[in-house]
Write an enzyme that holds these catalytic residues in place. Structure first.
Site, PDB file in Angstrom:
ATOM      1  N   ASP A 106      -0.280  55.517 -40.912  1.00 22.09           N
ATOM      2  CA  ASP A 106      -2.397  54.413 -40.980  1.00 22.09           C
ATOM      3  C   ASP A 106      -1.907  53.268 -40.553  1.00 22.09           C
ATOM      4  O   ASP A 106      -1.226  52.138 -41.503  1.00 22.09           O
ATOM      5  CB  ASP A 106      -2.599  55.233 -42.745  1.00 22.09           C
ATOM      6  CG  ASP A 106      -4.137  55.324 -42.415  1.00 22.09           C
ATOM      7  OD1 ASP A 106      -4.638  54.581 -40.991  1.00 22.09           O
ATOM      8  OD2 ASP A 106      -5.306  55.646 -43.094  1.00 22.09           O
ATOM      9  N   ASP A 107      -2.313  52.526 -39.552  1.00 19.92           N
ATOM     10  CA  ASP A 107      -2.279  50.683 -39.323  1.00 19.92           C
ATOM     11  C   ASP A 107      -0.164  50.782 -38.928  1.00 19.92           C
ATOM     12  O   ASP A 107      -0.872  49.219 -39.514  1.00 19.92           O
ATOM     13  CB  ASP A 107      -3.106  50.130 -40.772  1.00 19.92           C
ATOM     14  CG  ASP A 107      -4.744  50.153 -40.426  1.00 19.92           C
ATOM     15  OD1 ASP A 107      -5.214  51.317 -39.588  1.00 19.92           O
ATOM     16  OD2 ASP A 107      -5.424  49.831 -41.371  1.00 19.92           O
ATOM     17  N   CYS A 159      -9.493  54.858 -37.482  1.00 17.34           N
ATOM     18  CA  CYS A 159      -8.594  55.720 -37.513  1.00 17.34           C
ATOM     19  C   CYS A 159      -8.930  57.237 -37.737  1.00 17.34           C
ATOM     20  O   CYS A 159      -8.640  58.016 -36.903  1.00 17.34           O
ATOM     21  CB  CYS A 159      -8.405  55.479 -39.085  1.00 17.34           C
ATOM     22  SG  CYS A 159      -9.711  54.802 -39.901  1.00 17.34           S
ATOM     23  N   HIS A 181     -10.367  62.323 -43.818  1.00 19.92           N
ATOM     24  CA  HIS A 181     -11.083  61.575 -42.272  1.00 19.92           C
ATOM     25  C   HIS A 181     -11.522  62.041 -41.286  1.00 19.92           C
ATOM     26  O   HIS A 181     -12.210  61.535 -40.215  1.00 19.92           O
ATOM     27  CB  HIS A 181     -10.208  60.227 -41.654  1.00 19.92           C
ATOM     28  CG  HIS A 181     -10.410  59.052 -42.009  1.00 19.92           C
ATOM     29  ND1 HIS A 181     -10.010  57.449 -41.578  1.00 19.92           N
ATOM     30  CD2 HIS A 181     -11.272  58.379 -43.566  1.00 19.92           C
ATOM     31  CE1 HIS A 181     -11.299  56.685 -42.002  1.00 19.92           C
ATOM     32  NE2 HIS A 181     -11.566  57.360 -43.447  1.00 19.92           N
ATOM     33  N   ASP A 217      -2.262  56.338 -36.428  1.00 16.72           N
ATOM     34  CA  ASP A 217      -3.230  56.591 -36.052  1.00 16.72           C
ATOM     35  C   ASP A 217      -4.135  55.040 -35.057  1.00 16.72           C
ATOM     36  O   ASP A 217      -4.762  55.313 -34.442  1.00 16.72           O
ATOM     37  CB  ASP A 217      -4.087  56.358 -37.024  1.00 16.72           C
ATOM     38  CG  ASP A 217      -4.057  55.591 -37.841  1.00 16.72           C
ATOM     39  OD1 ASP A 217      -3.098  54.851 -38.614  1.00 16.72           O
ATOM     40  OD2 ASP A 217      -5.763  55.611 -39.071  1.00 16.72           O
ATOM     41  N   ASN A 218      -3.325  54.188 -35.723  1.00 11.30           N
ATOM     42  CA  ASN A 218      -3.945  52.784 -35.122  1.00 11.30           C
ATOM     43  C   ASN A 218      -2.801  51.636 -34.270  1.00 11.30           C
ATOM     44  O   ASN A 218      -2.211  51.541 -35.569  1.00 11.30           O
ATOM     45  CB  ASN A 218      -5.538  52.684 -34.899  1.00 11.30           C
ATOM     46  CG  ASN A 218      -5.676  52.664 -36.163  1.00 11.30           C
ATOM     47  OD1 ASN A 218      -6.223  53.629 -36.382  1.00 11.30           O
ATOM     48  ND2 ASN A 218      -4.634  51.682 -37.155  1.00 11.30           N
TER      49      ASN A 218
END
Length: 609
Positions: free
Chosen positions: A69-70, A109, A172, A319-320
């Site tokens: 995540d991130d 996300c 999410h 995810d990004n």
């Protein structure tokens, strides 16, 4: 349909201390054997499904997708992070294949996670908002929408090949019961419908719930504590144990399994367990990365101990891009790339990516294939001997020919922000049709003084803003590209370039700092490659019904007031109503949503939905 693979290209080897291959002949033999094995199990699966009584049929490989995540492109040692604090992930890369040109499908996300599990651009599945042009949106607690029933998710399709599936961590894709992971193919879930935002007062806004399958077992900051002051939390260790236990159970039952390990320790506010706090040269964010690295090492070690490593495909990505708005204490590194999360510059879209499958993927390889998070959908189906659905557009490619044989497939990469196609890459050239970082309104906001967790009403307000601001005093406002101002490129107003796109050569200029001259032959040649791809894509595109437009105000009593204190660039759904809707139509939608109030958002402990 997935385009056919083109003739074999080249895959580069690692430079450095990693073990070299034993020659091209060995590479060819390994790849041919892997392809032959894949073909054989597909045939046997078909015969078995036809009831022809095949005995001794090989089990399709287990599939582990490790989604961070991130986490930024530059956060791993193997990608050049100078502190070299990720030995397990670096070893995973040395034993497998590194993808330096791997992309997410959206710089935020929720849409990117929808893309991974559907193999489709988020605009096809409805994971966008029409509340504003090029606006980012995701699934906060009060959102009405989520993953539509019409979408076919990877775990649902893998059931056809006998897989048992589990998601650990962040879902999410919607809070309401109809969006629950177990209604979309997963057999097990331990985690949360959202990130670990909070703490909240459990009145106007509840703390985020944590679930085991259908049962709510607690909430973040309560039964699952996170200390915002010290950064201590045991969540990564809990998520690790869930993964290890699941692998052991499935191996003992001789069932193929799909494990989607979607943890969120590197999303602000970042956290790590006590043994890892204070151990990184990079501060608290580095502590979180070190714990993730240690966890991945334990997962791969278990696969070896159970003698199933050669029958388990593992892929690691994010995810990004890293959230530079939270850097340096609460955010990572995007290496040489421009900007970060929430933007469609390379820093927001290009991700770390490592494939590992001992005995099948040759070691110490670097592939320059343009890859996408959506490819994990199609590749996983291929591993299971299944074809992707034929009744819908699938954007993901099958990467097995790339990983096993070194083939390169010519394909475009589409950069969407909300409902807007911002840019397209083909080959080495990237054309921007719109540029935007974040608004002048945000950029000029005054800095915030960090406060003790939940000490006052103002403190609680700071906690709400914590996901959008780093936990330190800022003299400037919100900036998605700190220290990276590129005149005419990193704009704070939405700038249109559809008639004369900004074009960059990403090989020579990965930081997107020097656009090609519009008078150059190279510029014209690049547009000749990209323009027909864009035209074909837009003519064939059928957007899904937008899922991120409307909030349920019955669930979140004071949501609008809180939202106005949040980040306008995320454009929470309640703040602006879709321009094409009338007020009465919106109110009708909200009323219907209230009648179907989502128990996932306000569920009671111990109760089943």
């Amino acid at each position: 349909m997935v385009p056919p693979h083109r003739p074999a290209g080249r895959v580069a080897r690692f430079a450095g201390p990693f073990p070299p291959l034993r020659g091209s002949v060995a590479l060819g033999v390994v790849a041919m054997a892997a392809v032959a094995a894949a073909t054989r199990w597909r045939l046997l699966l078909v015969l078995s499904a036809a009831g022809l009584g095949v005995t001794g049929a090989p089990q399709p490989p287990n599939i582990l997708l490790l989604l961070m995540d991130d986490m930024g492109w530059g956060d791993l040692g193997v990608y050049g992070e100078p502190s070299r604090e990720t030995p397990n992930l670096d070893r995973m890369a040395a034993e497998g294949m590194l993808f330096p040109n791997f992309y997410t499908a959206n710089p935020l996300c929720s849409p990117s996670r929808a893309a991974l599990l559907t193999g489709r651009l988020p605009i096809r599945s409805g994971f966008y908002t029409t509340n504003g042009h090029a606006r980012n949106a995701y699934t906060p607690q009060e959102i009405v929408g989520g993953i539509p029933d019409s979408e076919l998710l990877l775990p649902e399709l893998l059931k056809e090949a006998g897989y048992t599936s589990k998601i650990v961590g962040k879902w999410h894709l919607g809070h309401r019961p109809q969006f629950h992971p177990l209604k979309h193919g997963f057999d097990e879930w331990f985690g949360s419908p959202n990130c670990h935002f909070g703490p909240y007062d459990n009145k106007a806004r509840p703390n985020i719930p944590v679930y085991r399958d259908w049962e709510m077992v607690g909430r973040f900051y309560e039964e699952f504590p996170i200390n915002l002051k010290t950064g201590e939390a045991n969540l990564t260790q809990i998520y690790l144990q869930e993964a290890l236990d699941f692998i052991k159970r499935q191996q003992a039952a001789h069932r193929p399994f799909f494990l989607h390990w979607a943890i969120d320790a590197t999303h602000a506010p970042v956290y790590a367990s006590r043994p890892f706090l204070g151990t990184s040269q990079r501060g608290r964010y580095g502590d979180a990365v070190r714990e993730i690295d240690d966890s991945v090492g334990k997962i791969l070690h278990l696969l070896r101990d159970l003698s199933i490593a050669e029958n388990t495909f593992v892929f690691f990505t994010s995810d990004n891009g890293a959230a530079l708005i939270s850097a340096p204490r609460q955010g990572g590194s995007n290496g040489p790339f421009l900007c970060g999360k929430q933007t469609t510059f390379e820093g927001g879209m290009r991700e770390p990516a490592i494939a590992w499958w001992p005995g099948h993927i040759p070691a110490s390889q670097v592939s320059h294939q343009l890859g996408s998070i959506m490819d994990l959908f199609t590749t996983s189906l291929s591993l299971a001997g299944l074809e992707p659905p034929r009744d819908r557009a699938i954007d993901g490619l099958d990467l097995l020919p790339t990983m096993l044989q070194g083939r390169l497939t010519d394909r475009p990469v589409f950069y969407y922000r909300g409902n807007t196609l911002m840019a397209v890459t083909r080959g080495q050239y990237k054309a921007h049709f719109w540029t935007w970082t974040n608004s002048w309104e945000e950029f000029r906001q005054l800095g915030l003084q960090p406060l003790t967790q939940g000490s006052t009403a103002q403190g609680r307000r700071w906690i709400y803003l914590a996901p959008h601001f780093p936990a330190l005093l800022r003299s400037r406002g919100v900036d998605f590209c700190p220290g990276q101002n590129v005149s005419g490129v990193t704009t704070h107003s939405q700038e249109e370039h559809t008639k004369l796109p900004l074009v960059f050569h990403l090989g020579r200029d990965p930081g997107e700092r020097f656009p090609l001259s519009i008078a150059s032959t190279e510029y014209l040649d690049a547009l000749r490659q990209i323009t027909p791809v864009v035209r074909q894509h837009q003519e064939a595109l059928v957007p899904g019904q937008p899922q991120l437009n409307v909030c349920n105000r019955a669930v979140m009593a004071d949501s609008q007031q809180l939202h106005h204190r949040g980040s306008p660039s995320v454009l929470f759904c309640c703040r602006e109503i879709m321009a094409t809707q009338s007020k009465s139509a919106h109110e009708g939608a909200a009323s219907r949503a209230c009648a179907e109030a989502g128990q996932l958002s306000l569920g009671h402990r111990g109760r089943h939905l």
